[in-house]
Design a protein around this motif. Structure first.
Motif, PDB file in Angstrom:
ATOM      1  N   PHE A   4       0.834  -1.206   0.000  1.00  0.00           N
ATOM      2  CA  PHE A   4       0.000   0.000   0.000  1.00  0.00           C
ATOM      3  C   PHE A   4       0.866   1.251   0.000  1.00  0.00           C
ATOM      4  O   PHE A   4       1.884   1.317   0.702  1.00  0.00           O
ATOM      5  CB  PHE A   4      -0.870   0.049   1.259  1.00  0.00           C
ATOM      6  N   GLU A  26      -3.111   3.698   9.379  1.00  0.00           N
ATOM      7  CA  GLU A  26      -1.885   3.054   8.899  1.00  0.00           C
ATOM      8  C   GLU A  26      -1.542   1.829   9.746  1.00  0.00           C
ATOM      9  O   GLU A  26      -1.163   0.771   9.209  1.00  0.00           O
ATOM     10  CB  GLU A  26      -0.716   4.039   8.913  1.00  0.00           C
ATOM     11  N   ILE A  29      -3.899  -1.172   8.767  1.00  0.00           N
ATOM     12  CA  ILE A  29      -3.623  -1.896   7.523  1.00  0.00           C
ATOM     13  C   ILE A  29      -2.246  -2.567   7.567  1.00  0.00           C
ATOM     14  O   ILE A  29      -2.022  -3.557   6.859  1.00  0.00           O
ATOM     15  CB  ILE A  29      -3.744  -0.981   6.283  1.00  0.00           C
ATOM     16  N   HIS A  33      -0.698  -5.842   5.665  1.00  0.00           N
ATOM     17  CA  HIS A  33      -0.086  -5.366   4.430  1.00  0.00           C
ATOM     18  C   HIS A  33       1.183  -4.585   4.731  1.00  0.00           C
ATOM     19  O   HIS A  33       1.442  -4.199   5.875  1.00  0.00           O
ATOM     20  CB  HIS A  33      -1.058  -4.470   3.662  1.00  0.00           C
ATOM     21  N   GLY A 326      -9.186  -3.012  10.022  1.00  0.00           N
ATOM     22  CA  GLY A 326      -8.058  -3.534   9.258  1.00  0.00           C
ATOM     23  C   GLY A 326      -8.424  -4.804   8.510  1.00  0.00           C
ATOM     24  O   GLY A 326      -8.004  -5.015   7.362  1.00  0.00           O
ATOM     25  N   ILE A 329     -10.455  -3.786   5.434  1.00  0.00           N
ATOM     26  CA  ILE A 329      -9.599  -3.272   4.367  1.00  0.00           C
ATOM     27  C   ILE A 329      -8.896  -4.429   3.654  1.00  0.00           C
ATOM     28  O   ILE A 329      -8.749  -4.429   2.424  1.00  0.00           O
ATOM     29  CB  ILE A 329      -8.571  -2.269   4.907  1.00  0.00           C
ATOM     30  N   ARG A 330      -8.478  -5.429   4.411  1.00  0.00           N
ATOM     31  CA  ARG A 330      -7.854  -6.614   3.793  1.00  0.00           C
ATOM     32  C   ARG A 330      -8.819  -7.282   2.816  1.00  0.00           C
ATOM     33  O   ARG A 330      -8.439  -7.649   1.702  1.00  0.00           O
ATOM     34  CB  ARG A 330      -7.432  -7.611   4.876  1.00  0.00           C
TER      35      ARG A 330
END
Length: 338
Positions: A4, A26, A29, A33, A326, A329-330
């Motif tokens: 990302f 941040e 994620i 990631h 998180g 978002i994954r």
């Protein structure tokens, strides 16, 4: 591992305070990631090009505000070039759609241009309010299918002890004209049929003219402290207040980090009947208003937080934690890259 590029990670000017949402996002994620831009940058849009060969997904918060930054119009030009290159290289773009337009600026053609650009070019758009979806359906129906609603994540509850209520209303956070605090104070002074509420206002006001106007609107029952407080201290003031009050009149507001932080304070909240306030008005401690008169009605009623309310709120905290966000978002990233 998906890579990302996360925006904004910009070098702050002296006196600027970093938005905790940025760090929390941040960190959330980064569990699943790799964030390739590890250090803050002062290069603006030019920094995006540096990572084209190293990034799978560009994730943008408040990217629509770049016209306001240094050499903003030139940055918009470079951003258009970046988008073309990103599409050629099959990079994916996620845009977090926070506000309809900037709180402190009126809508303008640069705002319109950036919104249209992001609606068209983002592969996925996430909004923290159902109103964001309705806005897109009305203004950008061609791209509305890209938008998904995810509740603004919430951190752990803040410790505070129930205590005697010294104040009826607590305003907290930075003081801006769009929050309509002065307008509400002047309205309160006209309400002869009620006892004048005890009001505490805490937060920095950087607009000197508005600060003077605010001070001139205070009565003996109102206190304004033009200073920054840590969240833990604000939670203690919340424990001393019957309600945390948000009098926003701005049609730009969709999500509200201040609302989510207030939910951590175990206090009743009053806010405008739109955006995230409207979405979360089903919670037992969130009350919404259409007119200031509605605030008086809520104020004159009696509200207590019941044991069943605590259970419902605990479930809400767990379901909408940053850890869970998180994970969401994954899942979104996997969908984009499939």
């Amino acid at each position: 591992m998906t890579k990302f590029y996360f925006y904004p990670k910009i070098t702050l000017k002296p006196g600027e305070v970093k938005n905790s949402y940025v760090d929390d996002f941040e960190n959330a994620i980064s569990v699943h990631h790799e964030v390739v831009n590890k250090e803050p940058s002062s290069k603006g849009v030019l920094d995006f090009f540096k990572y084209l060969g190293k990034t799978d997904i560009y994730l943008f918060n408040w990217i629509e505000d770049i016209p306001r930054r240094k050499m903003g119009k030139l940055q918009v030009l470079f951003f258009i070039i970046f988008l073309r290159l990103a599409k050629i290289q099959r990079k994916k773009i996620i845009w977090i759609f926070h506000n309809k337009y900037s709180h402190n600026l009126s809508k303008n053609r640069w705002t319109d241009f950036m919104f249209k650009t992001m609606m068209k070019n983002a592969d996925m758009i996430l909004t923290h309010s159902n109103e964001g979806i309705e806005f897109a359906k009305e203004k950008y129906p061609k791209y509305a299918h890209k938008i998904k609603y995810e509740i603004h994540p919430i951190k752990d509850k803040l410790p505070n002890k129930s205590t005697q209520k010294k104040y009826d209303f607590l305003f907290w956070g930075s003081i801006h004209p769009y929050k309509d605090i002065v307008k509400f104070l002047n309205f309160i002074r006209t309400q002869d049929h009620i006892n004048v509420p005890r009001i505490l206002i805490i937060g920095r006001c950087f607009n000197e003219d508005y600060k003077k106007l605010l001070r001139s609107s205070l009565t003996a029952e109102m206190v304004f402290e033009d200073k920054f407080y840590d969240m833990e201290d604000i939670a203690q003031f919340a424990a001393q207040s019957k309600f945390i009050l948000f009098t926003y009149n701005s049609g730009s507001v969709l999500s509200s980090g201040a609302l989510m932080d207030s939910l951590r304070m175990n206090a009743h909240i009053i806010g405008p009947n739109h955006g995230a306030f409207k979405d979360l008005s089903y919670l037992p401690i969130v009350h919404v208003f259409d007119e200031f008169e509605d605030i008086i009605t809520i104020y004159t009623d009696s509200y207590e937080i019941q044991a069943s309310d605590h259970d419902e709120l605990e479930q809400f905290y767990e379901k909408n934690s940053w850890r869970r966000f998180g994970d969401k978002i994954r899942n979104h990233a996997a969908q984009l890259l499939d």
